[in-house]
Design an enzyme around this catalytic site. Structure first.
Site, PDB file in Angstrom:
ATOM      1  N   ALA A  10       0.803  -1.474   0.371  1.00 26.27           N
ATOM      2  CA  ALA A  10      -0.034  -0.226   0.057  1.00 26.27           C
ATOM      3  C   ALA A  10       0.805   1.219  -0.021  1.00 26.27           C
ATOM      4  CB  ALA A  10      -1.446   0.497   0.961  1.00 26.27           C
ATOM      5  N   THR A  11       2.151   1.727   0.625  1.00 26.28           N
ATOM      6  CA  THR A  11       3.415   2.057   0.622  1.00 26.28           C
ATOM      7  C   THR A  11       3.083   3.029  -1.164  1.00 26.28           C
ATOM      8  OG1 THR A  11       3.917   1.743   2.667  1.00 26.28           O
ATOM      9  CG2 THR A  11       4.792   3.322   0.835  1.00 26.28           C
ATOM     10  N   GLN A  28      -6.821  -1.135   5.527  1.00 21.14           N
ATOM     11  CA  GLN A  28      -7.233  -1.589   6.652  1.00 21.14           C
ATOM     12  C   GLN A  28      -8.173  -1.637   6.063  1.00 21.14           C
ATOM     13  OE1 GLN A  28      -5.895  -1.714   9.629  1.00 21.14           O
ATOM     14  NE2 GLN A  28      -3.799  -1.359   9.123  1.00 21.14           N
ATOM     15  N   SER A  52      -3.576  -3.703   0.560  1.00 21.47           N
ATOM     16  CA  SER A  52      -1.939  -4.421   0.952  1.00 21.47           C
ATOM     17  C   SER A  52      -2.549  -5.577   1.623  1.00 21.47           C
ATOM     18  CB  SER A  52      -2.081  -4.087   2.162  1.00 21.47           C
ATOM     19  OG  SER A  52      -0.385  -4.188   3.146  1.00 21.47           O
ATOM     20  N   HIS A  59      -1.077  -8.050   3.563  1.00 19.90           N
ATOM     21  CA  HIS A  59      -0.179  -8.513   4.783  1.00 19.90           C
ATOM     22  C   HIS A  59      -1.562  -7.630   5.688  1.00 19.90           C
ATOM     23  CE1 HIS A  59       2.218  -4.948   4.767  1.00 19.90           C
ATOM     24  NE2 HIS A  59       1.632  -4.650   6.072  1.00 19.90           N
ATOM     25  N   THR A  61       9.316  -6.671 -13.036  1.00 19.70           N
ATOM     26  CA  THR A  61       8.676  -8.208 -12.870  1.00 19.70           C
ATOM     27  C   THR A  61       8.504  -8.472 -11.871  1.00 19.70           C
ATOM     28  OG1 THR A  61      10.396  -8.990 -14.387  1.00 19.70           O
ATOM     29  CG2 THR A  61       8.979 -10.641 -13.025  1.00 19.70           C
ATOM     30  N   CYS A  68       4.733   2.186  11.607  1.00 16.62           N
ATOM     31  CA  CYS A  68       5.561   3.413  10.632  1.00 16.62           C
ATOM     32  C   CYS A  68       5.923   3.921  11.520  1.00 16.62           C
ATOM     33  CB  CYS A  68       4.652   3.528   9.819  1.00 16.62           C
ATOM     34  SG  CYS A  68       3.917   2.532   8.538  1.00 16.62           S
TER      35      CYS A  68
END
Length: 390
Positions: free
Chosen positions: A60-61, A168, A188, A190, A228, A314
């Site tokens: 997501a970053t 989230q 994201s 994870h 890739t 973070c």
């Protein structure tokens, strides 16, 4: 944790099927490409999109950076203004800060005490050259859910692109990009029990959103993100999205019950606990509690065997109180005493009860050591005290 079903889907692509998904001249490449395209469909299905609108990223970053900088730079000849909120994830705020050095203007909307933005303030913030509005769906620190549907309507009426950081929210609450009028969405891996290091960016085709790519190279992912695509990770993200779609209702019900159990038990045993953020509009798996007269860091140290945090992962290395809590007007001392609890698909009742019991025990112990707590017990109003610097 990664869902075992996700790992099962990935394993073959870590061993037997190792072709480069962009190699067009042999069967190894075709197998990987087919797996990658299936994963793209699985991600798209979860959010009601077309699979051609899904771009694989590292998380997501990167998706947030791509969306915000990409749109801003593409339309910069005519549009130089962006709107976001003060409680966004750091990567959104930092992307905006970096655009300010390039001559863009950014409006950082404040939020109300419950963490929600005021839609009238959003309306008032539009300028003739606004290119993008970026508002996260569910806040990563306080779990508050913004009125995404209404924001989408407002942006569409102003003909301004709407980006949401849904890291989230995706797979936890129903999201539909067409119904919510979302033009760009960050995802994201994870956060939905998929592998780390993979994510996606949804980019609407009609009305078409154009981006200036951040990295140059072989033109993969429709030229928006060269490099890739890691097939095993993409397959894992796809599988995680499919599982999330099947389990969403059950997960939500179960997590709501566990969250209710955690909050009710703690609040019934410990006085002066504040729940941060709106009580109604929220995702139940993210709970932020402030324990007055207790230093958050010392409570974290006491609960070493439980994975908790005092802010987002973070920014957890800095001892500054969370900027999200500051933005909702939390007093400095309460901001320092807040802890974030995360509850997920694999959290058990025993774990919740253990955490509650430890939490109650240590809050009581730390308060007994606190001179402030003693003064409050004696009926002294701490706000009336003039502290002197020695």
């Amino acid at each position: 944790p990664q869902d075992p079903r996700v790992l099962d889907s990935m394993l073959p692509y870590l061993t037997a099927y190792y072709g480069n998904p962009h190699s067009r001249t042999h069967a190894y490449g075709w197998e990987s490409e087919a797996a990658m395209e299936k994963a793209r469909r699985q991600v798209a299905d979860l959010i009601g999109a077309d699979s051609r609108e899904i771009i694989f990223t590292s998380g997501a970053t990167e998706s947030n950076n791509m969306a915000i900088k990409g749109v801003a730079r593409f339309y910069k000849s005519r549009k130089k203004h962006i709107i976001t909120t003060q409680t966004e994830h750091k990567c959104v705020l930092d992307s905006c800060r970096s655009l300010e050095t390039e001559g863009f203007r950014v409006t950082y909307l404040p939020v109300k005490r419950n963490g929600l933005i005021d839609l009238k303030e959003l309306e008032a913030a539009f300028q003739p050259d606004t290119s993008l509005v970026s508002v996260m769906t569910v806040n990563n620190e306080i779990g508050v859910k913004q009125p995404i549907h209404d924001i989408g309507e407002i942006c569409r009426a102003h003909k301004v692109f709407f980006h949401t950081d849904a890291a989230q929210a995706i797979g936890k609450i129903p999201m539909d990009v067409n119904n919510m009028k979302i033009d760009l969405m960050s995802i994201s891996g994870h956060k939905i029990y998929g592998p780390k290091g993979v994510g996606a960016l949804y980019v609407r085709r009609r009305p078409r959103v154009r981006l200036e790519p951040l990295q140059s190279g072989g033109g993969q992912e429709r030229g928006l993100r060269s490099g890739t695509v890691p097939t095993p990770l993409a397959v894992g993200l796809g599988a995680a999205c499919e599982v999330a779609q099947q389990e969403m209702e059950y997960d939500h019900k179960r997590i709501s019950q566990l969250a209710e159990r955690l909050v009710t038990k703690i609040m019934s045993e410990v006085p002066d606990v504040v729940m941060n953020g709106d009580q109604e509009h929220r995702y139940p798996g993210c709970i932020n509690l402030s324990f007055a007269y207790v230093e958050g860091e010392s409570l974290l140290m006491a609960l070493k065997d439980v994975a908790l945090s005092s802010g987002s992962a973070c920014t957890s290395a800095s001892l500054e109180p969370s900027y999200v809590l500051r933005a909702i007007g939390t007093d400095e001392d309460l901001a320092h005493s807040s802890i974030r609890f995360g509850i997920g698909r694999f959290t058990t009742e025993e774990e919740v009860d253990y955490t509650v019991q430890k939490c109650i025990q240590h809050v009581k112990r730390l308060r007994e050591m606190s001179p402030l707590w003693e003064m409050v017990q004696d009926g002294i109003d701490l706000k009336s005290i003039k502290w002197t610097q020695h």
